[in-house]
Write a protein that holds these residues in place. Structure first.
Motif, PDB file in Angstrom:
ATOM      1  N   GLU A 109       0.842  -1.249   0.084  1.00 20.39           N
ATOM      2  CA  GLU A 109      -0.076   0.060  -0.003  1.00 20.39           C
ATOM      3  C   GLU A 109       0.824   1.267   0.013  1.00 20.39           C
ATOM      4  OE1 GLU A 109      -3.890   0.849   2.064  1.00 20.39           O
ATOM      5  OE2 GLU A 109      -2.503   1.145   3.763  1.00 20.39           O
ATOM      6  N   ALA A 110       1.959   1.205   0.946  1.00 21.38           N
ATOM      7  CA  ALA A 110       2.788   2.421   0.781  1.00 21.38           C
ATOM      8  C   ALA A 110       3.467   2.722  -0.262  1.00 21.38           C
ATOM      9  CB  ALA A 110       3.786   2.048   1.696  1.00 21.38           C
ATOM     10  N   ILE A 111       3.931   1.680  -1.214  1.00 18.01           N
ATOM     11  CA  ILE A 111       4.480   1.760  -2.484  1.00 18.01           C
ATOM     12  C   ILE A 111       3.624   2.302  -3.409  1.00 18.01           C
ATOM     13  CG2 ILE A 111       5.814   0.630  -4.343  1.00 18.01           C
ATOM     14  CD1 ILE A 111       7.173  -1.123  -2.251  1.00 18.01           C
ATOM     15  N   THR A 112       2.438   1.845  -3.419  1.00 21.24           N
ATOM     16  CA  THR A 112       1.472   2.133  -4.489  1.00 21.24           C
ATOM     17  C   THR A 112       1.149   3.725  -4.432  1.00 21.24           C
ATOM     18  OG1 THR A 112       0.334  -0.113  -3.980  1.00 21.24           O
ATOM     19  CG2 THR A 112      -0.930   1.935  -5.188  1.00 21.24           C
ATOM     20  N   LEU A 113       1.048   4.062  -3.255  1.00 23.69           N
ATOM     21  CA  LEU A 113       0.376   5.379  -2.992  1.00 23.69           C
ATOM     22  C   LEU A 113       1.632   6.438  -2.814  1.00 23.69           C
ATOM     23  CD1 LEU A 113      -2.317   4.720  -0.244  1.00 23.69           C
ATOM     24  CD2 LEU A 113      -2.591   4.957  -2.771  1.00 23.69           C
ATOM     25  N   ALA A 114       2.593   5.987  -1.986  1.00 27.53           N
ATOM     26  CA  ALA A 114       3.455   7.390  -1.587  1.00 27.53           C
ATOM     27  C   ALA A 114       4.404   7.813  -2.535  1.00 27.53           C
ATOM     28  CB  ALA A 114       4.053   6.906  -0.208  1.00 27.53           C
ATOM     29  N   SER A 115       5.007   8.991  -2.381  1.00 26.30           N
ATOM     30  CA  SER A 115       6.183   9.623  -2.865  1.00 26.30           C
ATOM     31  C   SER A 115       7.467   9.187  -1.862  1.00 26.30           C
ATOM     32  CB  SER A 115       6.009  11.048  -3.070  1.00 26.30           C
ATOM     33  OG  SER A 115       4.964  11.479  -3.251  1.00 26.30           O
ATOM     34  N   ARG A 116       7.156   9.191  -0.829  1.00 25.77           N
ATOM     35  CA  ARG A 116       8.264   8.570   0.207  1.00 25.77           C
ATOM     36  C   ARG A 116       7.818   8.054   1.292  1.00 25.77           C
ATOM     37  NH1 ARG A 116      10.813  12.040   4.351  1.00 25.77           N
ATOM     38  NH2 ARG A 116       9.485  13.576   3.651  1.00 25.77           N
ATOM     39  N   ILE A 117       8.679   7.021   1.939  1.00 25.59           N
ATOM     40  CA  ILE A 117       8.195   6.142   2.845  1.00 25.59           C
ATOM     41  C   ILE A 117       9.136   6.252   3.946  1.00 25.59           C
ATOM     42  CG2 ILE A 117       7.836   3.627   3.809  1.00 25.59           C
ATOM     43  CD1 ILE A 117       7.330   3.044   0.938  1.00 25.59           C
ATOM     44  N   ILE A 118       8.564   6.709   5.222  1.00 28.12           N
ATOM     45  CA  ILE A 118       9.345   6.878   6.466  1.00 28.12           C
ATOM     46  C   ILE A 118       9.081   5.529   7.053  1.00 28.12           C
ATOM     47  CG2 ILE A 118       9.504   7.830   8.538  1.00 28.12           C
ATOM     48  CD1 ILE A 118       8.628  10.289   7.124  1.00 28.12           C
ATOM     49  N   LEU A 119      10.162   4.483   7.539  1.00 26.30           N
ATOM     50  CA  LEU A 119      10.089   3.673   8.364  1.00 26.30           C
ATOM     51  C   LEU A 119      10.315   3.684   9.767  1.00 26.30           C
ATOM     52  CD1 LEU A 119       9.459   0.315   7.894  1.00 26.30           C
ATOM     53  CD2 LEU A 119      11.982   0.213   7.564  1.00 26.30           C
ATOM     54  N   LEU A 120       9.208   3.191  10.603  1.00 24.08           N
ATOM     55  CA  LEU A 120       9.547   3.396  11.926  1.00 24.08           C
ATOM     56  C   LEU A 120      10.104   1.834  12.389  1.00 24.08           C
ATOM     57  CD1 LEU A 120       6.384   5.339  12.877  1.00 24.08           C
ATOM     58  CD2 LEU A 120       8.664   6.102  12.825  1.00 24.08           C
ATOM     59  N   SER A 121      10.720   2.059  13.789  1.00 23.05           N
ATOM     60  CA  SER A 121      11.293   0.690  14.136  1.00 23.05           C
ATOM     61  C   SER A 121      10.104   0.225  15.037  1.00 23.05           C
ATOM     62  CB  SER A 121      12.373   0.941  15.179  1.00 23.05           C
ATOM     63  OG  SER A 121      11.951   1.738  16.208  1.00 23.05           O
ATOM     64  N   ALA A 122      10.108  -1.010  15.591  1.00 19.86           N
ATOM     65  CA  ALA A 122       9.166  -1.718  16.410  1.00 19.86           C
ATOM     66  C   ALA A 122       9.294  -0.968  17.697  1.00 19.86           C
ATOM     67  CB  ALA A 122       9.487  -3.043  16.603  1.00 19.86           C
ATOM     68  N   ARG A 123       8.201  -1.009  18.687  1.00 21.11           N
ATOM     69  CA  ARG A 123       8.201  -0.192  19.825  1.00 21.11           C
ATOM     70  C   ARG A 123       9.401  -0.013  20.687  1.00 21.11           C
ATOM     71  NH1 ARG A 123       3.939  -2.273  24.030  1.00 21.11           N
ATOM     72  NH2 ARG A 123       5.692  -2.299  25.577  1.00 21.11           N
ATOM     73  N   PRO A 124       9.875   0.867  21.070  1.00 18.84           N
ATOM     74  CA  PRO A 124       9.371   1.998  20.902  1.00 18.84           C
ATOM     75  C   PRO A 124       9.778   2.688  19.492  1.00 18.84           C
ATOM     76  CG  PRO A 124      11.394   2.508  22.286  1.00 18.84           C
ATOM     77  CD  PRO A 124      11.240   0.987  21.884  1.00 18.84           C
ATOM     78  N   GLY A 125       8.610   3.426  18.799  1.00 19.39           N
ATOM     79  CA  GLY A 125       9.033   4.022  17.554  1.00 19.39           C
ATOM     80  C   GLY A 125      10.079   4.897  17.394  1.00 19.39           C
ATOM     81  N   ARG A 126      10.967   4.350  16.595  1.00 19.19           N
ATOM     82  CA  ARG A 126      11.999   5.557  16.351  1.00 19.19           C
ATOM     83  C   ARG A 126      12.106   5.348  14.778  1.00 19.19           C
ATOM     84  NH1 ARG A 126      15.567   2.265  19.840  1.00 19.19           N
ATOM     85  NH2 ARG A 126      15.342   3.293  22.095  1.00 19.19           N
ATOM     86  N   LEU A 127      12.451   6.524  14.150  1.00 16.56           N
ATOM     87  CA  LEU A 127      12.848   6.734  12.684  1.00 16.56           C
ATOM     88  C   LEU A 127      14.216   5.583  12.385  1.00 16.56           C
ATOM     89  CD1 LEU A 127      11.411   8.863  11.175  1.00 16.56           C
ATOM     90  CD2 LEU A 127      13.816   9.502  10.615  1.00 16.56           C
ATOM     91  N   LYS A 128      13.598   4.857  11.334  1.00 19.08           N
ATOM     92  CA  LYS A 128      14.842   3.748  10.934  1.00 19.08           C
ATOM     93  C   LYS A 128      15.333   4.223   9.597  1.00 19.08           C
ATOM     94  CE  LYS A 128      15.737  -0.963  10.878  1.00 19.08           C
ATOM     95  NZ  LYS A 128      15.267  -2.210  10.286  1.00 19.08           N
ATOM     96  N   ASP A 129      14.290   4.324   8.769  1.00 19.63           N
ATOM     97  CA  ASP A 129      14.695   4.809   7.448  1.00 19.63           C
ATOM     98  C   ASP A 129      13.819   5.635   6.776  1.00 19.63           C
ATOM     99  OD1 ASP A 129      16.751   3.922   5.707  1.00 19.63           O
ATOM    100  OD2 ASP A 129      16.523   1.803   6.050  1.00 19.63           O
TER     101      ASP A 129
END
Ligand SMILES: Nc1ncnc2c1ncn2[C@@H]1O[C@H](COP(=O)(O)OP(=O)(O)OP(=O)(O)O)[C@@H](O)[C@H]1O
Ligand SMILES: [Mg+2]
Length: 282
Positions: free
Chosen positions: A220-240
């Protein structure tokens, strides 16, 4: 091409460049702590990112990583424990509604006692729009959502996909410049989900709202988005942070059969898969 057309094209392009650089949402060192059973825990840990004018950004991460929590803080529905959020350079204040921001919730929140057109027109009614103008805009929205013939139906008479179309239109009819969406198609079967992707892409490719779209579905993210921000498992941190350089307009079904989709999917899946495994290992 005439000189007048030429200069107007040149102006449009430079407007685009200027607009593309404008930051609409800035999340800075965001932290959220919750108290569960008398114990404090960190749900969102030092998350920073920006969404520019007209960007479609997907916030992707495993269940429980803090996606809805982040979105609720951006919407000003939930207080922060730390950090700042700016919308158009103004600090978000909890509890204060920003008319430029629309929110489509994770759960179906239609009013069961209101018809399709009454649900879609709810926000305009609250805003005190005259009846005739309201009816005109609602009729247009019903058509745009592919719900012609169902305007008088009640939510219980609709399929899940149709209900989500109503929910989407109820927000879009207010013409928000910034759209926050929390897994709006999460409860739908694959086929209906792809149909909804098409509806949303058609609208967005025409109107180019600034979108922050929460999902745990990579396709879904690839279909719709121009950019994907990936969060880590809990606690949510910016991963990529991944660019989705797939040309538009996109066809949600045909896209899945392209080499580019497969390449992006396996590239991001590797990173996302680690987080799903961490969630399970908890
Ligand atoms: N009001 C609350 N009080 C205590 N804990 C909460 C509260 N809201 C969320 N949490 C916890 O914070 C974490 C993040 O929750 P959140 O709903 O943001 O996750 P999510 O990424 O949206 O998950 P999902 O994909 O399942 O919707 C979870 O561990 C959740 O249990
Ligand atoms: Mg959620």
């Amino acid at each position: 091409m005439t000189a007048a057309q030429g200069s107007s094209l040149a102006r449009d392009r430079s407007d685009d460049v200027a607009a593309a650089a404008r930051t609409r949402i800035a999340v800075q060192r965001l932290v959220k702590r919750f108290n569960a059973g008398g114990r404090d825990f960190v749900a969102v840990d030092d998350v920073s990112f920006e969404v520019k004018q007209g960007e479609f950004v997907a916030l992707l991460g495993p269940s429980g990583c803090g996606k809805s929590t982040i979105l609720n803080m951006v919407a000003g529905l939930l207080p922060r424990s730390g950090g700042r959020i700016l919308i158009d350079d103004d600090a978000v204040e909890t509890g204060k509604v920003n008319p430029r921001v629309g929110y489509v919730f994770q759960r179906d929140t239609l009013f069961p006692w209101r018809s399709v057109e009454q649900n879609i027109g709810y926000g305009l009614e609250i805003a005190g729009l005259p009846k005739a103008e309201r009816a005109r805009r609602v009729a247009l929205a019903v058509e745009k959502a592919g719900l012609t013939g169902f305007a008088q139906s009640f939510p219980r008479m609709l399929s899940g996909g149709m209900r989500q179309r109503v929910a989407l239109m109820r927000t879009l009819i207010l013409e928000p410049e910034i759209l926050l969406m929390d897994e709006p198609f999460g409860a739908l079967d694959t086929h209906t989900k792809l149909e909804m992707h098409k509806t949303l892409l058609d609208i967005w490719e025409r109107e180019r709202q600034t979108v922050l779209f929460v999902t745990h579905d990579l396709g879904e993210a690839i279909t719709l988005a121009s950019r994907i921000i990936l969060l880590s498992a809990r606690p949510g941190r910016l991963k990529d942070d991944f660019e989705v350089a797939v040309p538009r307009p996109r066809d949600p079904v045909a896209l899945r059969e392209t080499a580019e989709f497969g390449r992006l999917y396996s590239h991001i899946w590797h990173s996302l898969g680690e987080e799903f495994r961490r969630t399970r290992a908890d």
